[in-house]
Design a protein around this motif. Structure first.
Motif, mmCIF file in Angstrom:
data_model
loop_
_atom_site.group_PDB
_atom_site.id
_atom_site.type_symbol
_atom_site.label_atom_id
_atom_site.label_comp_id
_atom_site.label_asym_id
_atom_site.label_seq_id
_atom_site.Cartn_x
_atom_site.Cartn_y
_atom_site.Cartn_z
ATOM 1 N N ALA A 1 49.640 54.592 40.593
ATOM 2 C CA ALA A 1 50.187 53.932 41.781
ATOM 3 C C ALA A 1 49.122 53.154 42.539
ATOM 4 O O ALA A 1 49.375 52.054 43.058
ATOM 5 C CB ALA A 1 50.838 54.976 42.683
ATOM 6 N N LEU A 2 47.910 53.708 42.608
ATOM 7 C CA LEU A 2 46.846 52.994 43.319
ATOM 8 C C LEU A 2 46.522 51.668 42.646
ATOM 9 O O LEU A 2 46.209 50.678 43.317
ATOM 10 C CB LEU A 2 45.590 53.876 43.369
ATOM 11 C CG LEU A 2 45.596 54.991 44.419
ATOM 12 C CD1 LEU A 2 44.390 55.891 44.250
ATOM 13 C CD2 LEU A 2 45.600 54.386 45.833
ATOM 14 N N ARG A 3 46.586 51.613 41.323
ATOM 15 C CA ARG A 3 46.343 50.347 40.629
ATOM 16 C C ARG A 3 47.363 49.295 41.042
ATOM 17 O O ARG A 3 47.045 48.111 41.119
ATOM 18 C CB ARG A 3 46.396 50.553 39.116
ATOM 19 C CG ARG A 3 45.169 51.233 38.517
ATOM 20 C CD ARG A 3 45.308 51.351 37.017
ATOM 21 N NE ARG A 3 44.168 51.997 36.386
ATOM 22 C CZ ARG A 3 43.233 51.376 35.678
ATOM 23 N NH1 ARG A 3 43.302 50.065 35.525
ATOM 24 N NH2 ARG A 3 42.235 52.037 35.125
ATOM 25 N N VAL A 4 48.605 49.740 41.273
ATOM 26 C CA VAL A 4 49.661 48.796 41.655
ATOM 27 C C VAL A 4 49.566 48.443 43.138
ATOM 28 O O VAL A 4 49.662 47.266 43.520
ATOM 29 C CB VAL A 4 51.047 49.392 41.338
ATOM 30 C CG1 VAL A 4 52.150 48.442 41.783
ATOM 31 C CG2 VAL A 4 51.171 49.688 39.855
ATOM 32 N N LEU A 5 49.361 49.448 43.974
ATOM 33 C CA LEU A 5 49.404 49.222 45.420
ATOM 34 C C LEU A 5 48.109 48.632 45.964
ATOM 35 O O LEU A 5 48.139 47.854 46.927
ATOM 36 C CB LEU A 5 49.702 50.551 46.131
ATOM 37 C CG LEU A 5 51.019 51.244 45.745
ATOM 38 C CD1 LEU A 5 51.109 52.599 46.416
ATOM 39 C CD2 LEU A 5 52.204 50.373 46.121
ATOM 40 N N GLY A 6 46.965 49.004 45.388
ATOM 41 C CA GLY A 6 45.691 48.546 45.911
ATOM 42 C C GLY A 6 45.372 49.191 47.239
ATOM 43 O O GLY A 6 46.084 50.074 47.745
ATOM 44 N N THR B 1 36.144 52.935 48.955
ATOM 45 C CA THR B 1 35.299 51.817 48.497
ATOM 46 C C THR B 1 35.656 51.439 47.066
ATOM 47 O O THR B 1 35.778 50.252 46.735
ATOM 48 C CB THR B 1 33.824 52.224 48.576
ATOM 49 O OG1 THR B 1 33.499 52.599 49.919
ATOM 50 C CG2 THR B 1 32.930 51.075 48.133
ATOM 51 N N ALA B 2 35.836 52.443 46.197
ATOM 52 C CA ALA B 2 36.190 52.164 44.805
ATOM 53 C C ALA B 2 37.537 51.471 44.710
ATOM 54 O O ALA B 2 37.717 50.534 43.909
ATOM 55 C CB ALA B 2 36.199 53.461 43.994
ATOM 56 N N VAL B 3 38.506 51.900 45.518
ATOM 57 C CA VAL B 3 39.830 51.266 45.488
ATOM 58 C C VAL B 3 39.740 49.836 46.006
ATOM 59 O O VAL B 3 40.348 48.913 45.443
ATOM 60 C CB VAL B 3 40.838 52.101 46.304
ATOM 61 C CG1 VAL B 3 42.162 51.358 46.453
ATOM 62 C CG2 VAL B 3 41.057 53.453 45.650
ATOM 63 N N TRP C 1 38.659 50.818 39.051
ATOM 64 C CA TRP C 1 39.595 51.854 38.629
ATOM 65 C C TRP C 1 38.982 52.793 37.599
ATOM 66 O O TRP C 1 39.309 53.988 37.585
ATOM 67 C CB TRP C 1 40.854 51.208 38.055
ATOM 68 C CG TRP C 1 41.492 50.209 38.961
ATOM 69 C CD1 TRP C 1 41.723 48.894 38.718
ATOM 70 C CD2 TRP C 1 41.986 50.456 40.298
ATOM 71 N NE1 TRP C 1 42.316 48.288 39.794
ATOM 72 C CE2 TRP C 1 42.495 49.222 40.786
ATOM 73 C CE3 TRP C 1 42.034 51.570 41.122
ATOM 74 C CZ2 TRP C 1 43.051 49.093 42.041
ATOM 75 C CZ3 TRP C 1 42.588 51.437 42.390
ATOM 76 C CH2 TRP C 1 43.093 50.227 42.837
ATOM 77 N N ALA C 2 38.143 52.289 36.735
ATOM 78 C CA ALA C 2 37.564 53.146 35.698
ATOM 79 C C ALA C 2 36.727 54.269 36.315
ATOM 80 O O ALA C 2 36.816 55.431 35.901
ATOM 81 C CB ALA C 2 36.725 52.313 34.741
#
Length: 942
Positions: free
Chosen positions: A100-105, A137-139, A144-145
């Motif tokens: 979900a974080l990959r989609v939402l940012g 910070t990573a998000v 993502w990796a």
């Protein structure tokens, strides 16, 4: 009506679950309308039953564009709706949150709900404020990796160490975690790294990251090199341009010899001078030097830039430039009408580089563009020259002759300056190629490696050695993915292959991604390999695991292949090449690339027992595995049991249909004719003696068999486990310290073991380790290895022993084995008493195994009502949810195989099917926890 959702969640009263419409045109569908008809793990919008779900399902469709995993994170869809997945989804909540974080940012992360809950889902107890800040910070930077790796490693590392993992960076264009689940990686890392201290774990995880990034960066460099070159399909144009120019010299010689307009007969009768082959080979040698210089410059230009390339290869370019005169360059650059626009010989472009990249001239953008345009032809020049040389050498008949009167051996003056500038790419002392034959007596007749001695190789090398041709092949190889060309020494010239696919180093696991690299090592650990106690890098760890003797021992057992399938190896089906699985290491190799569980010992055990045949279906274009196939023989013939693509994805419906049709058509040999029955004479009744003395030969054979079993690796490991269990026999705060053999005797004399086993499980002793120890029955194994084992059967089943066997069991050579058998049965009975106990459930859930899960489920089902349970399969249902698929009624499946072990736990297995019909298959609630049965079952098969 309540709906079961993924990860053990149930939609409460007053809530409905809506599935998004296909294509976005039809109205949303109620999941309750057809319970069980929807695919497991389907994304749904959960909200008030009386609310309008249209907008929520539209938001859900946007959320799951990249896959259904993100729906399981409980994303706010608006209007009181949140996302979810139906029961049966793979993975756990951490995988859903990451997807979900990959989609939402970063901007949409608030839709996941409470920030603390999100961090706990990702990192568990290690979710501190500083870890949260590093996560933000990573998000924000979309790393993502690093986030996936940190989440997977959270069970092994502390908060400060997770901050370092979250701060990891990758080179531009590199993704070390393109696919795979963090939950799966967490299990693999735990199997490999749990024995190390936390500081060592961190260094190995960072080394894994760097190892994969370095491997991917190397592949990126290869791809970038190829992209800098003119397309390979244009090489034929250059080949024709080079051939016409090359042939012009011999045609001119023909005209000088027989006239300007020779007839066809005159041309056929004409023979070139005896030195002509040497002269043509010298021309090609000079072209090979120029092409090699261009290729080496092109590689550095692609990898490190024009400034580095100009400085590093200046001497080589100058030496190669001397190979052609000004007149020869002009002839090669002269373009006949309609010919290819590039010069016929690579030396023309070498000369241009020497002129353009003079040390006293700055490199402008225009100069750089011109250089790149000319260097883009390096690969095609190298291919054309290499092919022309090998063709000429293949047609070589007579020995070389340097001049009319052969006054000296064949000699090329340009070779020595070139060697001075280049040096040696290949070690000349290992070059065993037989030299070309020469009519002159002083020409070399031994390979260069045998002629050098203590001399300078450049003084001894001759053009006859063809080391210059190997230099050209080695310069071509980096543009095809290899560091150097493969060579096989043959006459008249070496067999050089510069475009072979790179071969992985033996025993070196793949590094396609972080999940696959970890899976490759974890698969070997699951086979029994032990990670080395000291290793400074992931590469050392992988090498140590691969070299472990346990893995080598496991690789010995070959799988039996039925005769009707043995001929299928190498057969092409649906455009894919069939590769039969023959031994465990082969399965581990498949699994390391496919990212599935086919390398686990459960599959190997099935294949070794002949219960299944495992295959890989490879794409013949690149040799990669496209799918794994498990087929089994039942009534009526062979059938597909499992067919999965990479990462356990489904194959295309067309391929599945084709494969199933092929498997169904495999012929099954007719059963052999039964042998006629031999009449058996009636047995006369006789009076049994009071006691029967065992034959001395039988006692001797049993003693030898027991000695062999007691010294086996499994028996030694079991005694160590019993020693750890027996430490609980001491006083509080002062654990007992038994030697392994003494621990077995102490446990045998103890009347009850239930409390002891519970305490050991709470103290960290693994239920899986205890289960494996109780599988070891040295006396039973020794008895079953004898021909007359029926007379000794009472020794193996725990029944009271007759006087003769009691005396036998007390023999010093037999007693230790008898004690281990007794303890194994007693410990299993104690584990049966703990079937509903949280201590056993927690330990099994931490390190689940297929057999132990099946045994606990069977025992719980047989005693349903006495424990807090969760239903796994419905009443009168035999199909068990989860992957890989399993069925309670499968005679060859894990459930039937676990029945005997469940009986050892004291379960009344004779009522199992009655309870299945009444309330279905149930398991202890503490065993499945929040993640649910499918996740637990999947983890047991990793």
């Amino acid at each position: 009506m309540s709906i079961q959702l993924a990860f053990g969640v149930t939609a409460g009263p007053g809530l409905s679950c809506w599935l998004p419409s296909s294509g976005g045109t039809a109205a949303p569908r109620l999941a309750e309308a057809r319970v069980g008809a929807h695919p497991p793990g389907s994304p749904v919008a959960v909200g008030p039953a009386d609310a309008d779900p249209v907008e929520a399902t539209r938001q859900l469709a946007l959320l799951v564009t990249g896959g259904p995993e993100a729906a399981g994170a409980g994303v706010d869809l608006g209007g009181g709706f949140t996302s979810a997945r139906l029961a049966g989804a793979r993975g756990d909540r951490r995988d859903a949150v990451l997807a979900a974080l990959r989609v939402l940012g970063a901007d949409g992360a608030h839709r996941l709900g409470d920030r603390t809950a999100v961090l706990v889902a990702l990192f568990g107890p290690a979710a501190t404020k500083r870890v949260g800040a590093a996560t933000n910070t990573a998000v924000s930077e979309r790393r993502w990796a690093a986030l996936e790796l940190a989440s997977a490693a959270s069970e092994l590392l502390g908060p400060e160490q997770l901050e370092r993992v979250l701060d990891l960076r990758t080179p531009d264009g590199i993704d070390p975690f393109p696919r795979g689940a963090a939950s799966t990686l967490a299990d693999h890392l735990s199997r490999v790294l749990s024995r190390y201290q936390r500081p060592r774990r961190l260094s190995l995880i960072i080394s894994l990251w760097e190892h994969v990034c370095a491997e991917l960066a190397a592949r990126q460099r290869v791809a970038r090199r190829a992209a800098t070159q003119t397309r390979a399909d244009r090489v034929d144009k250059l080949r024709e341009r080079h051939r016409v120019h090359f042939d012009e010299a011999v045609l001119q010689q023909l005209r000088w010899s027989v006239g300007e307009t020779p007839t066809l007969a005159e041309a056929a009768r004409w023979r070139p001078p005896p030195y002509w082959t040497s002269w043509e080979l010298e021309r090609l040698l000079r072209d090979a030097i120029a092409a090699t210089a261009l290729l080496r410059f092109a590689r550095t230009l692609s990898d490190e830039g024009i400034a580095v390339a100009a400085q590093r290869h200046r001497a080589e370019l100058v030496a190669a430039d001397e190979c052609l005169t000004e007149e020869q360059r002009a002839d090669a650059a002269r373009r006949p009408e309609g010919a290819y626009s590039h010069p016929a010989r690579p030396g023309c472009y070498v000369h241009h580089l020497v002129q353009s990249l003079s040390p006293d001239r700055p490199i402008s953008a225009k100069t750089e563009n011109q250089v790149k345009t000319r260097v883009a032809m390096a690969r095609n020049y190298g291919v054309v020259v290499f092919d022309t040389v090998t063709q000429l050498l293949g047609e070589l008949g007579d020995p070389l002759q340097n001049c009319w009167d052969a006054c000296k051996p064949w000699h090329v003056a340009a070779l020595r300056p070139w060697r001075t500038a280049l040096g040696y790419v290949r070690a000349p002392r290992s070059w065993e190629q037989p030299p070309l034959s020469d009519v002159h007596a002083d020409s070399p007749d031994l390979p260069l490696a045998q002629r050098i001695g203590t001399a300078d190789p450049a003084e001894v090398e001759a053009p006859h050695d063809l080391l210059w041709l190997a230099d050209l092949a080695d310069a071509l190889a980096p543009f095809h993915g290899s560091d150097s060309a493969e060579v096989r020494h043959e006459r008249p010239h070496p067999d050089l292959t510069y475009d072979a696919p790179p071969r992985p180093e033996p025993g070196r696991p793949r590094a396609d991604s972080v999940p696959l690299a970890a899976a490759a090592v974890a698969q070997l650990v699951m086979f029994g390999a032990t990670p080395p106690p000291r290793c400074g890098s992931w590469a050392e760890l992988a090498a140590g695991v691969s070299a472990d003797a346990v893995v080598a021992e496991a690789s010995v057992g070959a799988f039996p292949i039925p005769p009707e399938l043995s001929a299928m190896d190498g057969q092409v089906v649906a455009g894919l090449t069939v590769e039969l699985g023959h031994e465990p290491r082969q399965l581990a190799g498949w699994s390391s690339y496919m990212g599935n569980c086919i390398g686990e010992s459960w599959y190997a055990d099935k294949a070794r027992r002949g219960l299944c045949v495992l295959m890989a279906l490879r794409d013949p274009a690149d040799g990669r595995v496209a799918a794994n196939l498990d087929i089994r023989r039942h009534t009526g013939g062979w059938h597909v049991y499992e067919l999965r693509a990479r990462f356990n994805d489904d194959v295309t419906p067309a391929l599945e249909k084709h494969i199933k049709r092929w498997v169904d058509g495999i012929p099954v040999p007719a059963p052999p004719e039964p042998e006629p029955l031999v009449p058996v004479p009636p047995v006369r009744a006789r009076r049994r003696p009071v006691a029967t003395r065992l034959p001395s030969e039988l006692v001797t054979a049993l003693t030898k068999a027991v000695e062999r079993e007691l010294t086996s690796t499994a028996a030694v490991s079991a005694r160590r486990t019993y020693a750890a269990l027996a430490s609980g026999l001491g006083r509080p705060g002062r654990p007992a310290d038994f030697e392994p053999d003494a621990a077995v005797i102490a446990l045998k004399r103890r009347p009850g073991h239930t409390d002891l086993v519970r305490t050991a499980l709470d103290s960290g002793l693994s239920a899986q380790a205890l289960w494996q120890a109780t599988r070891v029955r040295p006396l039973t194994a020794a008895v079953e290895s004898l021909r007359e084992h029926e007379r000794l059967g009472a020794l193996t089943n725990g029944s009271p022993l007759p006087r003769t066997l009691r005396a036998l069991a007390r023999l010093p050579e037999i007693a230790p084995a008898h004690a281990m058998d007794v303890v194994a049965r007693a410990i299993r009975a104690a584990m049966g008493e703990l079937v509903g106990d949280d201590a056993l459930a927690r330990s099994v859930a931490h390190r689940p195994s297929t057999e132990l899960l099946c045994v606990l489920a069977i025992a719980t089902t047989c005693t349903a009502g006495s424990h807090d349970t969760v239903q796994v399969a419905g009443a009168r249902k035999t199909a068990v949810p989860g992957f890989p698929a399993s069925d309670l009624s499968d005679e060859d499946g894990p459930w039937r195989a676990a029945m005997a072990a469940a009986a050892e736990l004291g379960a009344p297995v004779d009522v199992f099917w009655e309870h299945i019909a009444e309330h279905g298959l149930v398991v202890p609630a503490a065993l499945v926890g929040a993640s649910g049965w499918p996740v637990l079952w999947s983890r047991a098969h990793r």
